[in-house]
Write a protein that holds these residues in place. Sequence first.
Motif, PDB file in Angstrom:
ATOM      1  N   UNK A  13       0.864  -1.080   0.154  1.00 13.13           N
ATOM      2  CA  UNK A  13      -0.027   0.166  -0.166  1.00 13.13           C
ATOM      3  C   UNK A  13       0.765   1.183  -0.011  1.00 13.13           C
ATOM      4  N   UNK A  14       2.019   1.280   0.743  1.00 11.01           N
ATOM      5  CA  UNK A  14       2.810   2.368   0.861  1.00 11.01           C
ATOM      6  C   UNK A  14       3.425   2.608  -0.650  1.00 11.01           C
ATOM      7  N   UNK A  15       3.928   1.544  -1.336  1.00 10.78           N
ATOM      8  CA  UNK A  15       4.688   1.589  -2.728  1.00 10.78           C
ATOM      9  C   UNK A  15       3.527   2.162  -3.659  1.00 10.78           C
ATOM     10  N   UNK A  16       2.333   1.679  -3.471  1.00 11.39           N
ATOM     11  CA  UNK A  16       1.269   1.991  -4.587  1.00 11.39           C
ATOM     12  C   UNK A  16       0.904   3.606  -4.386  1.00 11.39           C
ATOM     13  N   UNK A  17       0.981   3.937  -3.026  1.00 11.51           N
ATOM     14  CA  UNK A  17       0.772   5.414  -2.980  1.00 11.51           C
ATOM     15  C   UNK A  17       1.930   6.400  -3.080  1.00 11.51           C
ATOM     16  N   UNK A  18       2.941   5.925  -2.854  1.00 12.29           N
ATOM     17  CA  UNK A  18       4.310   6.579  -3.296  1.00 12.29           C
ATOM     18  C   UNK A  18       4.526   6.789  -4.792  1.00 12.29           C
ATOM     19  N   UNK A  19       4.019   5.558  -5.432  1.00 12.37           N
ATOM     20  CA  UNK A  19       4.242   5.650  -7.008  1.00 12.37           C
ATOM     21  C   UNK A  19       3.084   6.634  -7.527  1.00 12.37           C
ATOM     22  N   UNK A  20       2.149   6.668  -7.011  1.00 12.30           N
ATOM     23  CA  UNK A  20       0.832   7.722  -7.379  1.00 12.30           C
ATOM     24  C   UNK A  20       1.384   8.942  -7.185  1.00 12.30           C
ATOM     25  N   UNK A  21       1.993   9.290  -6.096  1.00 17.38           N
ATOM     26  CA  UNK A  21       2.574  10.605  -5.703  1.00 17.38           C
ATOM     27  C   UNK A  21       3.640  10.644  -4.601  1.00 17.38           C
ATOM     28  N   UNK A  22       4.796  10.495  -5.038  1.00 15.11           N
ATOM     29  CA  UNK A  22       5.953  10.576  -4.456  1.00 15.11           C
ATOM     30  C   UNK A  22       6.170  11.784  -3.743  1.00 15.11           C
ATOM     31  N   UNK A  23       5.516  12.813  -3.690  1.00 13.55           N
ATOM     32  CA  UNK A  23       5.617  14.069  -2.734  1.00 13.55           C
ATOM     33  C   UNK A  23       4.638  13.887  -1.750  1.00 13.55           C
ATOM     34  N   UNK A  24       3.932  12.847  -1.435  1.00  8.28           N
ATOM     35  CA  UNK A  24       2.980  12.526  -0.234  1.00  8.28           C
ATOM     36  C   UNK A  24       3.949  13.069   0.956  1.00  8.28           C
ATOM     37  N   UNK A  25       3.414  13.749   1.961  1.00 14.08           N
ATOM     38  CA  UNK A  25       4.206  13.828   3.227  1.00 14.08           C
ATOM     39  C   UNK A  25       4.139  12.468   3.990  1.00 14.08           C
ATOM     40  N   UNK A  26       4.944  12.547   5.065  1.00 10.97           N
ATOM     41  CA  UNK A  26       4.776  11.307   5.874  1.00 10.97           C
ATOM     42  C   UNK A  26       3.373  11.187   6.277  1.00 10.97           C
ATOM     43  N   UNK A  27       3.035  12.145   6.944  1.00 11.18           N
ATOM     44  CA  UNK A  27       1.531  12.207   7.670  1.00 11.18           C
ATOM     45  C   UNK A  27       0.641  11.845   6.842  1.00 11.18           C
ATOM     46  N   UNK A  28       0.500  12.447   5.663  1.00  7.64           N
ATOM     47  CA  UNK A  28      -0.650  12.054   4.560  1.00  7.64           C
ATOM     48  C   UNK A  28      -0.300  10.610   4.087  1.00  7.64           C
ATOM     49  N   UNK A  29       0.856  10.102   4.042  1.00  9.25           N
ATOM     50  CA  UNK A  29       0.995   8.486   3.600  1.00  9.25           C
ATOM     51  C   UNK A  29       0.542   7.709   4.742  1.00  9.25           C
ATOM     52  N   UNK A  30       0.835   8.124   6.063  1.00 13.58           N
ATOM     53  CA  UNK A  30       0.432   7.416   7.251  1.00 13.58           C
ATOM     54  C   UNK A  30      -0.979   7.197   7.163  1.00 13.58           C
ATOM     55  N   UNK A  31      -1.640   8.159   6.816  1.00 10.35           N
ATOM     56  CA  UNK A  31      -3.262   8.153   6.896  1.00 10.35           C
ATOM     57  C   UNK A  31      -3.856   7.164   5.855  1.00 10.35           C
ATOM     58  N   UNK A  32      -3.124   7.462   4.584  1.00  7.74           N
ATOM     59  CA  UNK A  32      -3.747   6.428   3.689  1.00  7.74           C
ATOM     60  C   UNK A  32      -3.480   4.971   3.680  1.00  7.74           C
TER      61      UNK A  32
END
Length: 157
Positions: A13-32
């Motif tokens: 899930x982390x990899x999918x999210x970062x590939x979609x948007x590599x500029x996600x903040x850690x906070x936004x990523x952690x929520x996703x």
Amino acid sequence: MAADYVLDRIDRRILAALQADGRLTNHALSEQVSLSPSACLARVRRLERSGVIRGYHARVDPFALDVGLVLYAEVTLKGHSPDELGRFERLVQDLPAVVEASHMTGDYDYLLKVVVADMAEWTRLAERMTEIGVDRINTHVMMNKPKFFVGYPVEIK
């Protein structure tokens, strides 16, 4: 090292999210991915250290950089000893115009993605390659790009 790393559902899930948007903040990523920010950051750092995440990049339109031609070159070497392969790979590493290179199976040895100002620049570059053991180069000029690479499919198990 990345091949030895076993990905779990949250890593995927982390990899999918970062590939979609590599500029996600850690906070936004952690929520996703439903983790605390500290747990999320620890996982991202582990994915980076293991080589699963190899970097973060901006996708740039090459033509916005005054690139005249984007082409793909199928390269066949004269010889296939480790020394000859290594010499060719060192050359392409040192050529900024070669933006991607893959060692292939099949009718040719390497597939290169090359960006140059014009055909004259490509001709000079191809001639340089033939001086170090290239037997044949089959060139394909990109006309249009109907689909851009946006990341690898990540199956979330």
